[in-house]
Design a protein around this motif. Structure first.
Motif, PDB file in Angstrom:
ATOM      1  N   PHE A 124      31.917 -48.737 122.550  1.00  0.00           N
ATOM      2  CA  PHE A 124      32.082 -48.623 123.995  1.00  0.00           C
ATOM      3  C   PHE A 124      33.454 -49.135 124.425  1.00  0.00           C
ATOM      4  N   ALA A 125      33.886 -50.255 123.853  1.00  0.00           N
ATOM      5  CA  ALA A 125      35.197 -50.807 124.187  1.00  0.00           C
ATOM      6  C   ALA A 125      36.314 -49.846 123.802  1.00  0.00           C
ATOM      7  N   SER A 126      36.161 -49.159 122.669  1.00  0.00           N
ATOM      8  CA  SER A 126      37.162 -48.183 122.242  1.00  0.00           C
ATOM      9  C   SER A 126      37.224 -47.008 123.210  1.00  0.00           C
ATOM     10  N   ALA A 127      36.043 -46.507 123.633  1.00  0.00           N
ATOM     11  CA  ALA A 127      36.012 -45.414 124.608  1.00  0.00           C
ATOM     12  C   ALA A 127      36.609 -45.857 125.937  1.00  0.00           C
ATOM     13  N   GLN A 128      36.345 -47.103 126.297  1.00  0.00           N
ATOM     14  CA  GLN A 128      36.924 -47.646 127.531  1.00  0.00           C
ATOM     15  C   GLN A 128      38.442 -47.708 127.454  1.00  0.00           C
ATOM     16  N   ALA A 129      38.968 -48.120 126.305  1.00  0.00           N
ATOM     17  CA  ALA A 129      40.421 -48.171 126.116  1.00  0.00           C
ATOM     18  C   ALA A 129      41.027 -46.780 126.181  1.00  0.00           C
ATOM     19  N   LEU A 130      40.319 -45.799 125.645  1.00  0.00           N
ATOM     20  CA  LEU A 130      40.812 -44.422 125.688  1.00  0.00           C
ATOM     21  C   LEU A 130      40.886 -43.921 127.120  1.00  0.00           C
ATOM     22  N   TYR A 131      39.870 -44.223 127.908  1.00  0.00           N
ATOM     23  CA  TYR A 131      39.906 -43.815 129.311  1.00  0.00           C
ATOM     24  C   TYR A 131      41.029 -44.526 130.059  1.00  0.00           C
ATOM     25  N   GLN A 132      41.191 -45.834 129.839  1.00  0.00           N
ATOM     26  CA  GLN A 132      42.239 -46.583 130.526  1.00  0.00           C
ATOM     27  C   GLN A 132      43.616 -45.972 130.253  1.00  0.00           C
TER      28      GLN A 132
END
Length: 480
Positions: free
Chosen positions: A202-210
């Protein structure tokens, strides 16, 4: 010998003609100070401090030697003080283009604030898939890393845009955004424990969106970002009233981030392949990378302070409670739109002060009034958004005076910090906010009471406000 030397030529008919002598400077018919004052009258009348006149004299190429020989003053500052005293402050209205150069519409700023807040609706759609509370260390480590990295990256890209080199800005984003995703994933993985792989994902997907959202915001594609977030936002609002099937939730959660990623990629590839605008002032090596570091530090510090203010005592439990954090987090993110607009209103107000003030004291008072009005309006908006959020999320536990005060203090820190950043004093803002974030972290780790943990952000907010009064109360800070 002829007659006495004090006789005039008419009295000394039998003497030689009088030899002409050069007249001393003090006896000159035209005082060079009068000529200089007349030549620079419009500029001197418009100055609210002698230092402005000194800067004009130096830019005109006057050296101290020239000033001593021609005007009998020691240096440009002494000459400027004499000119300032000689010419009254009538302050003629400058020949400006119609309109206010700092005037911006409120709607685009509100749109940006909405764009900042909408990604939080992903937690509403993803709530049924949470088998347990996500470890806070993993989520916050990734989020804060992305926050800091993207602040610095955005500054570097904006610097290229300011130099008129949009392809270079796109290339900087094309390199920096993936690195930010990788860094956020690594930090989240390092903070994760056994069996927390889903939190890392989830943190990786969040970083991708950011990273993708940063690209679209820097390149001025807020409307595209809003359109990409619409499916997820609409689904989250629908999920508040109806039982949305899990399959539909998964689709909505995937569609919006993938759309943001696709749009950002397309913008980067198109921008990097473009041609640099002619006439740009690109330096030999471009903007320095180290110049963007304070912006990253400022982003990290404000991110830490925002999370403490929004989450409060939730941090001590080791888990994230979306219900408890929702009112503060949403209020702060939504308030960024009005905050941006009020920053422009401050610049507009100081421009009006420059036009109407005739003394440094008058300008300082006008600036103080403008600052108080803009900061007060921002804090009022933040308070109203916090109160509204508490009503919308009653499960957050009702109104909490300590948390509300903390949000107002963090709001003061962020707005005054952004104001200093806009005037080039980002290092000052980063230092103060960084020290406050460190002190706040130590207070939480030592188990300080919620009210006691407000000491650091409170002192930092007062210090930043005082620095703004001191630094921006000078007319020279607003020229150019």
């Amino acid at each position: 010998m002829s007659g006495p030397l004090w006789l005039t030529p008419d009295d000394r008919q039998d003497t030689l003609p009088v030899i002409p002598r050069p007249r001393p400077r003090w006896a000159a018919a035209d005082d060079p100070m009068d000529e200089l004052a007349e030549r620079l009258r419009n500029l001197i009348e418009a100055a609210v401090h002698p230092d402005e006149i000194a800067a004009i004299l130096e830019s005109d190429g006057m050296t101290d030697d020239h000033i001593r020989l021609t005007y009998g003053r020691t240096n440009s500052f002494e000459l400027a003080e004499d000119l300032y005293a000689r010419v009254p402050r009538t302050y003629p209205e400058p020949d400006l283009k119609p309109g206010d150069p700092w005037h911006v519409s409120l709607l685009p700023c509100l749109l940006r604030g909405l764009v900042f807040a909408l990604p939080g609706l992903a937690y509403v759609l993803g709530a049924p898939f949470a088998t347990g509370a996500a470890p806070i260390a993993v989520l916050l480590a990734g989020a804060l890393t992305g926050w800091a990295w993207n602040q610095a990256l955005a500054h570097r890209a904006y610097t290229w845009l300011g130099l008129g080199d949009r392809p270079a800005a796109a290339r900087a984003l094309l390199v920096g955004a993936p690195l930010g995703v990788l860094l956020g994933t690594v930090v989240a993985f390092a903070a994760a424990g056994t069996g927390e792989g889903s939190a890392v994902a989830f943190a990786s997907a969040q970083a991708l969106y950011q990273a993708a959202a940063t690209v679209l915001l820097v390149l001025g594609r807020e409307r595209l970002l809003l359109a990409a977030l619409t499916p997820m936002s609409a689904g989250a609002v629908l999920a508040l009233a109806y039982d949305v099937p899990d399959a539909a939730r998964l689709v909505l959660l995937a569609v919006s981030p993938l759309a943001v990623l696709a749009l950002a990629t397309a913008e980067l590839l198109r921008g990097a392949a473009g041609t640099r605008r002619t006439g740009s002032s690109r330096g030999p090596g471009g903007p320095r990378i180290l110049a963007s570091v304070p912006y990253g530090v400022f982003g990290l510090a404000t991110g830490v302070l925002v999370l403490y203010a929004a989450l409060g005592d939730v941090l001590s439990d080791g888990v994230v409670s979306g219900a408890a954090a929702a009112p503060g987090a949403v209020a702060l993110t939504l308030s960024m739109g009005p905050a941006e607009w009020l920053l422009h209103r401050f610049r507009s107000g100081t421009l009006a002060g420059l036009r109407t003030s005739t003394t440094p004291g008058e300008f300082r008072r006008a600036t103080a009034l403008t600052l108080t009005r803009c900061l007060g309006q921002y804090l009022l908006v933040l308070a109203l958004l916090t109160a509204l959020g508490t009503l919308v999320w009653p499960q957050a536990g009702g109104f909490d005076e300590v948390r509300a005060l903390g949000l107002l203090l963090i709001g003061t820190l962020m707005w005054t910090g952004l104001l200093l950043q806009a005037f080039g004093a980002v290092l000052t803002a980063a230092t103060v906010c960084g020290a406050a974030a460190l002190a706040q972290t130590l207070a939480v780790l030592n188990g300080a009471a919620p009210a006691a943990s407000l000491t650091a952000p409170g002192l930092a907010a007062l210090l930043l406000a005082a620095l703004v009064f001191a630094l921006l109360g000078r007319a020279t800070a607003h020229r150019g």
